[in-house]
Scaffold this motif. Structure first.
Motif, short mmCIF file in Angstrom:
data_model
loop_
_atom_site.label_atom_id
_atom_site.label_comp_id
_atom_site.label_asym_id
_atom_site.label_seq_id
_atom_site.Cartn_x
_atom_site.Cartn_y
_atom_site.Cartn_z
N SER A 150 -0.82 -2.00 -7.19
CA SER A 150 -1.40 -1.36 -8.37
C SER A 150 -1.34 -2.31 -9.56
CB SER A 150 -0.65 -0.06 -8.70
OG SER A 150 -1.12 0.50 -9.90
N ALA A 151 -2.48 -2.47 -10.22
CA ALA A 151 -2.52 -3.32 -11.42
C ALA A 151 -1.93 -2.62 -12.63
CB ALA A 151 -3.96 -3.72 -11.71
N ALA A 152 -1.78 -1.29 -12.56
CA ALA A 152 -1.25 -0.54 -13.70
C ALA A 152 0.26 -0.55 -13.77
CB ALA A 152 -1.75 0.92 -13.63
#
Length: 455
Positions: A150-152
């Motif tokens: 996940s980039a978040a």
């Protein structure tokens, strides 16, 4: 020259044999039986020795490319770390038994051993890791992989879950979506929550979208796990019986909230709860419990059996006050056959039995379709069932006059039902319509509401 000799000695397995001719005829048959027994014993001994030498059981080799059938093999849940790929089965068991490395490094070995034929009980016998902990490690590793992808999720927070109760914390986030999981895991790491705190946070995030009809929901942000948890505390304050418990839950919600709108809504509720004595609060609670609106559940065939029926224009809650205003106001029977004619064309109608409250308001009444009955202000768990309801409202009575009454109001283009007391507190003097009756769909069991079910 004729020589006399004794007949051959019978075999030892015929101690009482007395017929040499019979022995000669059956000799070949007996020899075949003996050979078959020896072959069976030989195969049995080979099978037992092979089973003892090969633990655990390995699946048979795959079929040749030309064959259609291929034996089923479960897909790997995660790739095996490079340093464990060359290890034998015994060495992999030792890694698990000694907990060599970080938990997320040796967790994939459990899935690999399962594919090799091990069961949770056999892994527990060999490594001492209980079956429940094996499941927790595998699931937590999958959750961690989703955070890595996940980039978040900030990568620097991953180290928080490497030690201590990392598997227990990530295991609690298993039911959340990818976006919810990333935000919740960041909250867990930043606040250094324990497994119980992570569980409460995950439940609040999961439950928040289902509470859309609850009072104050719009002030909290669904993208913020902190706001979701604050809203859970906000709801707990409504359910508490002791005024001190209510204020404590509201203060906890205020400390947890992340957005300004959520803090403002909680502060408003704290100020309202803090005003007045305990006696006034108890009197208000008692007044809230009195129902001024009847709630009826239709019975199967009740409309067909009714001596008189009422035809009402139906309006969806999403159509708002404009839909109620556009609905025809009067229906008149014309001609000898009693053909019903409406003032304006309308596409949706509701047919109800000729109950007295509905008949009295039939000229100006409208039926509001609510998709979820939990949006109505009632307390009973039985009443809060997830089912559609039909709210019969009188457009001829718009003035908010009774604290215990229920009224249809427009909230951001959507029709909702609110109590008169709450409208008076917020300065609302006129509603879209006054609720006359609430109709629930037919069901086998009889669960009519009592007078204590409404707020």
């Amino acid at each position: 020259m004729l020589s006399l000799s004794h007949p051959p000695k019978p075999p030892s397995f015929f101690p009482y044999h007395q017929n040499p001719r019979l022995t000669t005829e059956n000799r070949s048959r007996l020899q075949q039986q003996q050979q078959q027994q020896q072959q069976q014993q030989r195969r049995l001994s080979v099978s037992v020795s092979a089973s003892a030498a090969k633990l655990p059981f390995s699946p048979p080799p795959s079929s040749p490319p030309g064959e259609v059938y291929q034996p089923f093999r479960p897909p790997p849940s995660s790739p095996l770390p490079a340093r464990f790929r060359s290890l034998s089965v015994v060495e992999r068991l030792d890694v698990l038994r000694l907990r060599l490395g970080l938990w997320h490094e040796y967790a994939p070995l459990i899935s690999a051993l399962s594919r090799d034929g091990f069961t949770p009980s056999s892994i527990e016998d060999a490594t001492g890791i209980p079956g429940a902990e094996q499941n927790r490690l595998v699931v937590a590793h999958q959750v961690r992989d989703s955070l890595v992808a996940s980039a978040a999720f900030p990568p620097d927070l991953l180290a928080f879950f490497d030690y201590g109760g990392g598997p227990e914390l990530l295991y609690e986030l298993r039911f959340l979506s990818a976006a919810q999981r990333a935000a919740s895991a960041a909250r867990v790491a930043e606040r250094r929550l324990d497994p119980r705190g992570a569980r409460d946070l995950a439940r609040a995030v999961k439950d928040f979208p289902r509470r859309r009809a609850d009072d104050g929901w719009r002030a909290f942000s669904p993208d913020s796990p902190a706001d979701c948890l604050a809203f859970a505390f906000f709801r707990q304050s409504r359910e508490a019986l002791d005024p001190a418990d209510r204020l404590a839950a509201l203060r906890r919600a205020l400390d947890t909230a992340d957005t300004d709108s959520a803090r403002a809504r909680i502060a408003e509720e704290i100020e309202r709860r803090a005003d007045g004595s305990k006696e006034e609060d108890e009197e208000a609670e008692e007044a809230e419990r009195r129902a001024a609106v009847p709630v009826l559940r239709l019975r199967y065939g009740e409309v067909a059996e009714a001596a008189a029926v009422v035809l009402l224009p139906a309006v969806r809650a999403a159509e708002g006050a404009a839909g109620v205003a556009a609905a025809p106001a009067r229906l008149r029977a014309q001609g000898e056959l009693g053909v019903v004619a409406a003032e304006t064309a309308w596409g949706r109608w509701a047919v109800l039995p000729g109950w007295a409250p509905v008949m009295e308001a039939s000229e100006t009444a409208v039926a509001v379709e609510m998709e979820d009955g939990r949006a109505l202000p009632w307390r009973s768990i039985l009443a809060a069932a997830e089912e559609a309801v039909l709210v019969v409202a009188d457009r001829g009575r718009r003035k908010v006059e009774q604290e215990g009454g229920a009224y249809v109001v427009d909230r951001e283009g959507r029709l909702v039902v609110e109590r008169g007391k709450r409208l008076m507190e917020t300065g609302v003097a006129q509603a879209v319509a006054t609720v006359v009756l609430v109709v629930r769909p037919p069901r086998e069991e009889d669960d009519q509401l009592s007078e204590e079910d409404w707020e």
